[in-house]
Design a protein around this motif. Structure first.
Motif, PDB file in Angstrom:
ATOM      1  N   GLN A 122       0.831  -1.199   0.000  1.00 36.49           N
ATOM      2  CA  GLN A 122       0.000   0.000   0.000  1.00 36.49           C
ATOM      3  C   GLN A 122       0.870   1.256   0.000  1.00 36.49           C
ATOM      4  N   PRO A 123       0.279   2.428  -0.308  1.00 29.17           N
ATOM      5  CA  PRO A 123       1.067   3.669  -0.322  1.00 29.17           C
ATOM      6  C   PRO A 123       1.700   3.998   1.026  1.00 29.17           C
ATOM      7  N   GLY A 124       1.034   3.607   2.127  1.00 26.74           N
ATOM      8  CA  GLY A 124       1.598   3.871   3.455  1.00 26.74           C
ATOM      9  C   GLY A 124       1.480   5.312   3.889  1.00 26.74           C
ATOM     10  N   LYS A 125       0.555   6.060   3.267  1.00 30.41           N
ATOM     11  CA  LYS A 125       0.388   7.475   3.612  1.00 30.41           C
ATOM     12  C   LYS A 125      -0.878   7.727   4.425  1.00 30.41           C
ATOM     13  N   ASN A 126      -1.864   6.866   4.263  1.00 29.84           N
ATOM     14  CA  ASN A 126      -3.128   7.006   4.972  1.00 29.84           C
ATOM     15  C   ASN A 126      -3.574   5.624   5.418  1.00 29.84           C
ATOM     16  N   ILE A 127      -3.455   5.361   6.710  1.00 29.38           N
ATOM     17  CA  ILE A 127      -3.751   4.020   7.225  1.00 29.38           C
ATOM     18  C   ILE A 127      -5.179   3.608   6.896  1.00 29.38           C
ATOM     19  N   ASN A 128      -6.112   4.541   7.003  1.00 28.91           N
ATOM     20  CA  ASN A 128      -7.513   4.230   6.748  1.00 28.91           C
ATOM     21  C   ASN A 128      -7.716   3.737   5.313  1.00 28.91           C
ATOM     22  N   LYS A 129      -7.137   4.431   4.350  1.00 31.06           N
ATOM     23  CA  LYS A 129      -7.256   4.034   2.945  1.00 31.06           C
ATOM     24  C   LYS A 129      -6.509   2.727   2.679  1.00 31.06           C
ATOM     25  N   ASP A 130      -5.353   2.579   3.334  1.00 30.06           N
ATOM     26  CA  ASP A 130      -4.587   1.332   3.162  1.00 30.06           C
ATOM     27  C   ASP A 130      -5.389   0.132   3.648  1.00 30.06           C
ATOM     28  N   ILE A 131      -6.068   0.283   4.784  1.00 30.59           N
ATOM     29  CA  ILE A 131      -6.879  -0.808   5.323  1.00 30.59           C
ATOM     30  C   ILE A 131      -7.979  -1.174   4.336  1.00 30.59           C
ATOM     31  N   LYS A 132      -8.658  -0.164   3.830  1.00 23.57           N
ATOM     32  CA  LYS A 132      -9.759  -0.390   2.889  1.00 23.57           C
ATOM     33  C   LYS A 132      -9.279  -1.172   1.665  1.00 23.57           C
ATOM     34  N   VAL A 143      -7.727  -9.603  10.603  1.00 25.08           N
ATOM     35  CA  VAL A 143      -6.607  -8.686  10.449  1.00 25.08           C
ATOM     36  C   VAL A 143      -7.128  -7.278  10.197  1.00 25.08           C
ATOM     37  N   GLN A 144      -8.227  -7.169   9.451  1.00 28.26           N
ATOM     38  CA  GLN A 144      -8.842  -5.860   9.240  1.00 28.26           C
ATOM     39  C   GLN A 144      -9.231  -5.247  10.577  1.00 28.26           C
ATOM     40  N   GLN A 145      -9.829  -6.058  11.455  1.00 29.42           N
ATOM     41  CA  GLN A 145     -10.217  -5.555  12.770  1.00 29.42           C
ATOM     42  C   GLN A 145      -8.993  -5.094  13.565  1.00 29.42           C
ATOM     43  N   ALA A 146      -7.898  -5.845  13.445  1.00 28.96           N
ATOM     44  CA  ALA A 146      -6.681  -5.469  14.156  1.00 28.96           C
ATOM     45  C   ALA A 146      -6.129  -4.146  13.627  1.00 28.96           C
ATOM     46  N   LEU A 147      -6.094  -3.995  12.303  1.00 31.98           N
ATOM     47  CA  LEU A 147      -5.601  -2.754  11.715  1.00 31.98           C
ATOM     48  C   LEU A 147      -6.491  -1.575  12.091  1.00 31.98           C
ATOM     49  N   ASP A 148      -7.804  -1.785  12.068  1.00 35.43           N
ATOM     50  CA  ASP A 148      -8.725  -0.728  12.460  1.00 35.43           C
ATOM     51  C   ASP A 148      -8.515  -0.342  13.921  1.00 35.43           C
ATOM     52  N   SER A 149      -8.232  -1.327  14.768  1.00 29.61           N
ATOM     53  CA  SER A 149      -8.013  -1.040  16.182  1.00 29.61           C
ATOM     54  C   SER A 149      -6.800  -0.148  16.392  1.00 29.61           C
ATOM     55  N   LYS A 177       0.793  -5.876  20.672  1.00 33.18           N
ATOM     56  CA  LYS A 177       0.144  -7.126  20.293  1.00 33.18           C
ATOM     57  C   LYS A 177      -0.387  -7.065  18.858  1.00 33.18           C
ATOM     58  N   LEU A 178      -0.935  -5.911  18.487  1.00 33.39           N
ATOM     59  CA  LEU A 178      -1.524  -5.776  17.166  1.00 33.39           C
ATOM     60  C   LEU A 178      -0.477  -5.834  16.063  1.00 33.39           C
ATOM     61  N   VAL A 179       0.659  -5.189  16.290  1.00 34.05           N
ATOM     62  CA  VAL A 179       1.728  -5.244  15.283  1.00 34.05           C
ATOM     63  C   VAL A 179       2.139  -6.688  15.037  1.00 34.05           C
ATOM     64  N   ASN A 180       2.343  -7.436  16.102  1.00 38.42           N
ATOM     65  CA  ASN A 180       2.755  -8.835  15.950  1.00 38.42           C
ATOM     66  C   ASN A 180       1.646  -9.696  15.355  1.00 38.42           C
ATOM     67  N   PHE A 181       0.406  -9.402  15.712  1.00 39.20           N
ATOM     68  CA  PHE A 181      -0.724 -10.159  15.175  1.00 39.20           C
ATOM     69  C   PHE A 181      -0.810  -9.980  13.669  1.00 39.20           C
ATOM     70  N   ILE A 182      -0.698  -8.733  13.227  1.00 42.38           N
ATOM     71  CA  ILE A 182      -0.760  -8.451  11.794  1.00 42.38           C
ATOM     72  C   ILE A 182       0.399  -9.121  11.062  1.00 42.38           C
ATOM     73  N   ALA A 183       1.600  -9.033  11.647  1.00 44.65           N
ATOM     74  CA  ALA A 183       2.772  -9.648  11.020  1.00 44.65           C
ATOM     75  C   ALA A 183       2.619 -11.164  10.926  1.00 44.65           C
ATOM     76  N   THR A 184       2.049 -11.765  11.954  1.00 45.52           N
ATOM     77  CA  THR A 184       1.850 -13.215  11.946  1.00 45.52           C
ATOM     78  C   THR A 184       0.904 -13.634  10.831  1.00 45.52           C
ATOM     79  N   LYS A 185      -0.229 -12.918  10.709  1.00 40.33           N
ATOM     80  CA  LYS A 185      -1.248 -13.293   9.732  1.00 40.33           C
ATOM     81  C   LYS A 185      -0.834 -12.980   8.296  1.00 40.33           C
ATOM     82  N   MET A 186      -0.138 -11.852   8.111  1.00 41.48           N
ATOM     83  CA  MET A 186       0.142 -11.382   6.751  1.00 41.48           C
ATOM     84  C   MET A 186       1.525 -11.755   6.232  1.00 41.48           C
ATOM     85  N   ILE A 187       2.450 -12.108   7.152  1.00 42.52           N
ATOM     86  CA  ILE A 187       3.814 -12.417   6.722  1.00 42.52           C
ATOM     87  C   ILE A 187       4.213 -13.838   7.129  1.00 42.52           C
ATOM     88  N   SER A 188       4.136 -14.133   8.433  1.00 44.17           N
ATOM     89  CA  SER A 188       4.660 -15.413   8.939  1.00 44.17           C
ATOM     90  C   SER A 188       3.870 -16.613   8.415  1.00 44.17           C
TER      91      SER A 188
END
Length: 216
Positions: A122-132, A143-149, A177-188
């Protein structure tokens, strides 16, 4: 299966020790001092100071009220090993200052989330738009819920990397916790699946490829 990390908390019976990082039983003591090394002489007592002693490493953690004042290093769980080095550096810096400045640590973690969105394409400039966009590309709902949180926990008007005066220790612990959760689901987990798939014999891989191409 990864065990849940339990951050140290005041008067807790057990948590992940700030010293050895292992989940272990804690014994609690009020602290007192004496002028002489043998404990005699003029005494000092202040019930605001307590010590939790880890049953595993037998090393003390010193508390002033509900705040850890020794050791000064972090009480947060370590970063996911598969995080990109730049994001891992932000995470580690946040761990180092979390006890002294939860607001500063939260700012670093939100910046890390912004970089993580960028790492995920994603562009990494607007978290809200990146999540969408990530959701539209098939991002799992959890993971969407985690990013929104990560975004909602803080002030939407405050950009990642800046201080939100409302951030506290509870907020920053959630962000870790959220950073690691997202990394686990999307990378690991994708890496683990790729590694498992790569162990299949070539004839099996050829059969799967033929099956997929035939639409069966």
């Amino acid at each position: 299966m990864k065990l849940e990390y339990i951050a140290p908390f005041y008067n807790g019976d057990a948590f992940n020790c700030p010293n050895c990082h292992v989940y272990a039983k804690q014994e609690w003591f009020y602290m007192a001092g004496a002028v002489q090394s043998d404990g005699y002489g003029r005494q000092f007592k202040n019930q605001n100071f307590k010590m939790s002693n880890c049953a595993r490493c037998n090393f003390p953690t010193i508390w002033l009220g509900n705040r850890i004042i020794y050791p000064l290093h972090t009480t947060a769980e370590p970063p996911n090993k598969d995080l990109p080095d730049e994001i891992k550096a932000d995470y580690e810096e946040a761990r180092e200052i979390a006890n002294l400045s939860p607001r500063g640590a939260a700012a670093l973690l939100r910046l890390g989330i912004q970089k993580l969105c960028s790492h995920l394409g994603q562009p990494g400039k607007n978290i809200n738009k990146d999540i969408k966009t990530l959701v539209e590309d098939g991002l799992p709902h959890r993971v969407q819920q985690a990013l929104d949180s990560v975004r909602v926990i803080g002030n939407d008007a405050v950009h990642p990397g800046t201080i939100d005066l409302r951030d506290d220790r509870e907020t920053v612990n959630k962000l870790f916790k959220l950073v690691n959760f997202i990394a686990t689901k999307m990378i690991s987990e994708p890496l683990e699946i790729d590694e498992l798939y790569g162990t299949l014999p070539q004839d099996k891989l050829d059969g799967i490829k033929q099956r997929d191409s035939s639409g069966v």
